[in-house]
Write an enzyme that holds these catalytic residues in place. Structure first.
Site, mmCIF file in Angstrom:
data_model
loop_
_atom_site.group_PDB
_atom_site.id
_atom_site.type_symbol
_atom_site.label_atom_id
_atom_site.label_comp_id
_atom_site.label_asym_id
_atom_site.label_seq_id
_atom_site.Cartn_x
_atom_site.Cartn_y
_atom_site.Cartn_z
ATOM 1 N N LYS A 159 -58.704 -15.477 -19.218
ATOM 2 C CA LYS A 159 -60.013 -15.768 -17.993
ATOM 3 C C LYS A 159 -60.066 -14.060 -18.636
ATOM 4 C CE LYS A 159 -60.315 -13.591 -14.855
ATOM 5 N NZ LYS A 159 -62.142 -12.927 -14.840
ATOM 6 N N GLY A 210 -56.551 -4.399 -18.444
ATOM 7 C CA GLY A 210 -57.487 -3.625 -17.079
ATOM 8 C C GLY A 210 -57.540 -2.338 -16.406
ATOM 9 N N SER A 211 -57.968 -2.347 -15.344
ATOM 10 C CA SER A 211 -58.130 -1.186 -14.586
ATOM 11 C C SER A 211 -56.050 -1.175 -13.819
ATOM 12 C CB SER A 211 -58.525 -1.107 -12.767
ATOM 13 O OG SER A 211 -58.225 -2.284 -12.639
ATOM 14 N N THR A 212 -55.704 -0.018 -13.383
ATOM 15 C CA THR A 212 -54.456 0.264 -12.783
ATOM 16 C C THR A 212 -54.060 -0.283 -11.281
ATOM 17 O OG1 THR A 212 -54.313 2.152 -13.361
ATOM 18 C CG2 THR A 212 -53.370 1.929 -12.246
ATOM 19 N N ALA A 213 -55.623 -0.281 -10.587
ATOM 20 C CA ALA A 213 -55.670 -0.863 -9.228
ATOM 21 C C ALA A 213 -55.987 -2.281 -9.586
ATOM 22 C CB ALA A 213 -56.887 -0.178 -8.733
ATOM 23 N N THR A 214 -55.981 -3.096 -10.520
ATOM 24 C CA THR A 214 -55.946 -4.452 -10.219
ATOM 25 C C THR A 214 -54.444 -5.034 -10.922
ATOM 26 O OG1 THR A 214 -58.566 -4.666 -11.206
ATOM 27 C CG2 THR A 214 -56.939 -6.399 -11.761
ATOM 28 N N GLY A 215 -54.047 -3.893 -11.671
ATOM 29 C CA GLY A 215 -52.799 -4.609 -12.077
ATOM 30 C C GLY A 215 -52.008 -4.310 -10.646
ATOM 31 N N GLU A 232 -51.318 -3.511 -19.655
ATOM 32 C CA GLU A 232 -52.244 -2.735 -20.199
ATOM 33 C C GLU A 232 -53.145 -1.458 -19.112
ATOM 34 O OE1 GLU A 232 -51.124 -0.784 -22.819
ATOM 35 O OE2 GLU A 232 -49.871 -1.755 -24.070
ATOM 36 N N CYS A 266 -58.999 2.566 -23.689
ATOM 37 C CA CYS A 266 -58.772 2.691 -22.742
ATOM 38 C C CYS A 266 -58.255 4.257 -23.330
ATOM 39 C CB CYS A 266 -57.579 1.640 -22.604
ATOM 40 S SG CYS A 266 -57.359 0.833 -24.141
HETATM 41 P P1 NAD Z 1 -60.994 -4.522 -13.990
HETATM 42 O O1 NAD Z 1 -59.685 -4.438 -13.689
HETATM 43 O O2 NAD Z 1 -61.858 -3.845 -12.907
HETATM 44 O O3 NAD Z 1 -60.825 -5.576 -14.666
HETATM 45 C C1 NAD Z 1 -59.923 -6.650 -15.784
HETATM 46 C C2 NAD Z 1 -59.846 -8.157 -15.349
HETATM 47 O O4 NAD Z 1 -59.118 -8.410 -13.629
HETATM 48 C C3 NAD Z 1 -61.249 -9.264 -15.316
HETATM 49 O O5 NAD Z 1 -61.107 -10.120 -16.100
HETATM 50 C C4 NAD Z 1 -61.311 -9.148 -13.934
HETATM 51 O O6 NAD Z 1 -61.995 -10.782 -13.192
HETATM 52 C C5 NAD Z 1 -59.487 -9.478 -13.733
HETATM 53 N N1 NAD Z 1 -59.224 -9.574 -12.219
HETATM 54 C C6 NAD Z 1 -60.174 -8.342 -11.303
HETATM 55 N N2 NAD Z 1 -59.158 -8.712 -9.861
HETATM 56 C C7 NAD Z 1 -58.004 -10.058 -9.761
HETATM 57 C C8 NAD Z 1 -57.246 -9.667 -9.602
HETATM 58 N N3 NAD Z 1 -56.546 -9.773 -8.213
HETATM 59 N N4 NAD Z 1 -55.632 -10.791 -10.007
HETATM 60 C C9 NAD Z 1 -56.332 -10.998 -11.527
HETATM 61 N N5 NAD Z 1 -57.556 -11.081 -11.862
HETATM 62 C C10 NAD Z 1 -57.790 -9.939 -11.293
HETATM 63 O O7 NAD Z 1 -60.382 -3.731 -15.303
HETATM 64 P P2 NAD Z 1 -61.955 -3.897 -16.359
HETATM 65 O O8 NAD Z 1 -62.982 -2.718 -15.475
HETATM 66 O O9 NAD Z 1 -62.212 -4.747 -16.667
HETATM 67 O O10 NAD Z 1 -61.401 -2.637 -17.607
HETATM 68 C C11 NAD Z 1 -61.726 -1.651 -17.147
HETATM 69 C C12 NAD Z 1 -59.824 -0.512 -17.137
HETATM 70 O O11 NAD Z 1 -59.198 -1.476 -18.212
HETATM 71 C C13 NAD Z 1 -59.943 0.942 -17.886
HETATM 72 O O12 NAD Z 1 -59.218 1.336 -16.528
HETATM 73 C C14 NAD Z 1 -59.530 1.036 -19.337
HETATM 74 O O13 NAD Z 1 -58.817 1.927 -19.152
HETATM 75 C C15 NAD Z 1 -58.763 -0.354 -18.891
HETATM 76 N N6 NAD Z 1 -58.014 -0.659 -20.183
HETATM 77 C C16 NAD Z 1 -56.615 -0.436 -20.372
HETATM 78 C C17 NAD Z 1 -56.187 -0.723 -21.662
HETATM 79 C C18 NAD Z 1 -55.079 -0.596 -22.101
HETATM 80 O O14 NAD Z 1 -54.686 -1.358 -23.203
HETATM 81 N N7 NAD Z 1 -54.162 -0.089 -21.993
HETATM 82 C C19 NAD Z 1 -57.229 -1.586 -22.692
HETATM 83 C C20 NAD Z 1 -58.497 -1.829 -22.503
HETATM 84 C C21 NAD Z 1 -58.961 -1.126 -21.249
#
Ligand code: NAD
Length: 458
Positions: A159, A210-215, A232, A266
């Site tokens: 996704k 993605g973000s820590t909050a979504t993680g 990640e 990131c």
């Molecule tokens: P995000 O967490 O907002 O979204 C990431 C993905 O998660 C999107 O596809 C979104 O649709 C999906 N999502 C949202 N809510 C969800 C849920 N409840 N369950 C499952 N999936 C859900 O992140 P973003 O704004 O797209 O990316 C930026 C963040 O990603 C930054 O914090 C950045 O540091 C981090 N990042 C980390 C790495 C790494 O390797 N550690 C690499 C790139 C980006």
């Protein structure tokens, strides 16, 4: 519209408009898929998995190399879509990078391990892997997820971020010219589809960037399916510049460690601690580079910096800089939108005379802004660098390699670079500590993370 973009773009009547990050013009339409589409994708992935696993490593690797060649052949078209959606300069570079990564992952060797006299540890497929990704490197990060998953005999449902779906759909279109049906399926949906994918009973493993909050939400979702996780997450990487550093020798690498991809990385350098003895010289050197770095459309290859990808990230960047200014920090250069270039351009910004506690130091900016913090005692700089909940990367800069290595050992991060920041390699494991997530990607460790272990004892 290029042919690859037309192949994946939905009709204007049914699709969701996707905008060029720089001009905010509609470049295509993303299909709007639902949880029912997701269920169908997982049924297809489950059905395809046994035959895909049965092909064996050599044949799967052969197909991965074929796909890599095709990505290279289509890099200009794929790159145009990446630049439209993401804004980065020369999106073709990301496409070639992804092809390279796929080829390298196809070549990694992971043999069963013999333990003692009669035991063997084997790495076997998990089943269906779910991939959920961000918008900063949509194609590269998709390949980081897909390559090890496929290599180990899993099938995968991806996704993409709702901010950059078309480049990922175009990538999957290329994959599917060469793969049996159901091995890789993209479902272009919103957060609801992401949440349904993360908790789906048919999923054995989730790889999330993605973000820590979504993680944190994904960890909760995985209570439902007990899926294994690679997370990640966000970073707030610190750099420490030691006393005696030759500023001229490191300023370029430092600058690009922070501003590559317009800071939307990131593991970018996000807070820089500089020793008092070289502080003024370093601030001047970084400000000079920020003020002169060419910014504009990513389609013009003479630019080095592009727009912030989306309005909410642009608001975060503006808020953090405004807050620093109100607290009395010195905006050495930048500090305002570059509105003449387009609505989401923000001037490369160096902030001096700023301290921990300011939001721009404590929070991830994920944009073209670097706070530079003065220190006088190395132990204090290490304590401040470690004083955040995140621990993705960090770096140490200095002329004395031994002194730098000693500081590197004390930093809490998944990767510590010395006299560089942010480089990754398909053979070298990468992952975070603390709230930057857990699990490793890349190299042999990345393959292991996409496999179940099975011990056979004779
Ligand atoms: P995000 O967490 O907002 O979204 C990431 C993905 O998660 C999107 O596809 C979104 O649709 C999906 N999502 C949202 N809510 C969800 C849920 N409840 N369950 C499952 N999936 C859900 O992140 P973003 O704004 O797209 O990316 C930026 C963040 O990603 C930054 O914090 C950045 O540091 C981090 N990042 C980390 C790495 C790494 O390797 N550690 C690499 C790139 C980006």
């Amino acid at each position: 519209m290029n042919a690859l973009l037309s192949a994946v773009s939905a009709d204007a009547g049914t699709g969701r408009p996707i905008l060029d990050a720089a001009t905010r013009e509609v470049i295509g339409h993303a299909p709007v898929q639902t949880v029912a589409d997701l269920d169908a994708a997982i049924v297809a992935a489950s059905a395809a998995q046994p035959a895909w696993a049965a092909l064996g490593h050599a044949e799967r690797s052969r197909l991965m190399r074929l796909i890599a060649d095709d990505i290279d052949a289509q890099a200009e078209e794929l790159g145009q879509i990446i630049t439209h959606e993401q804004g980065k300069v020369a999106g073709a570079g990301e496409a070639h990078g992804a092809a390279h990564w796929l080829r390298d992952t196809a070549d990694i060797v992971l043999e069963p391990q013999r333990i003692g006299d009669g035991a063997e540890l084997h790495y076997v497929p998990l089943g269906v892997v779910a991939s959920i990704g961000p918008w900063n490197f949509p194609v590269m990060i998709a390949v980081w997820h897909i390559a090890p998953a496929l290599r180990m005999g899993n099938t995968l449902v991806i996704k993409p971020s709702e901010n950059t779906p078309l480049s990922v759909l175009a990538l999957i279109e290329i994959f599917n010219r060469h793969l049996p049906e159901g091995v890789v399926t993209a479902v272009s949906g919103d957060r609801e589809v992401g949440a349904a994918l993360a908790s789906h009973p048919g999923v054995a493993k989730i790889v999330f960037t993605g973000s820590t909050a979504t993680g944190r939400r994904i960890v909760e979702s995985s209570a439902n399916n007990l899926a294994r996780l690679t997370l990640e997450l966000g970073g707030n990487d610190a750099g420490i510049v030691l006393p005696g550093t030759d500023v001229d020798a490191v300023a370029d690498k430092l600058f690009w460690g922070a501003f590559m991809n317009t800071g939307q990385v990131c593991a970018a350098l996000k807070r820089l601690y500089v020793h008092d003895s070289v502080y003024d010289e370093m601030v001047a050197a970084l400000a000079e580079r920020a003020a002169s770095a060419p910014m504009g459309s990513g389609h013009d290859k003479s630019n080095r910096l592009g727009p912030v990808q989306n309005p909410s990230q642009f608001d975060i960047v503006s808020r953090l800089v405004d807050d620093a200014r109100e607290r009395g920090a010195r905006i050495v250069t930048g500090g305002e939108p570059a509105a003449e270039l387009g609505p989401l351009f923000y001037r490369p910004t160096i902030i001096a005379d700023v301290e921990d506690g300011a939001a721009v130091v404590d929070e991830e900016q994920f944009g073209p802004v670097l706070p530079v913090i003065r220190y006088s005692d190395v132990d204090d700089a290490v304590r401040r660098a470690n004083g955040t909940e995140q621990g993705l990367g960090a770096s140490v800069w200095g002329a004395d390699a031994d002194a730098a290595a000693q500081v590197a050992e004390r930093l809490q991060a998944g990767t510590v670079w010395i006299n560089q920041h942010g480089g990754v390699d398909p053979q070298v494991p990468f992952g975070g500590t603390k709230a930057s997530g857990y699990g490793l990607e890349f190299g042999v460790e990345g393959l292991k993370a996409m496999a179940a272990t099975k011990v056979i004892r004779r």
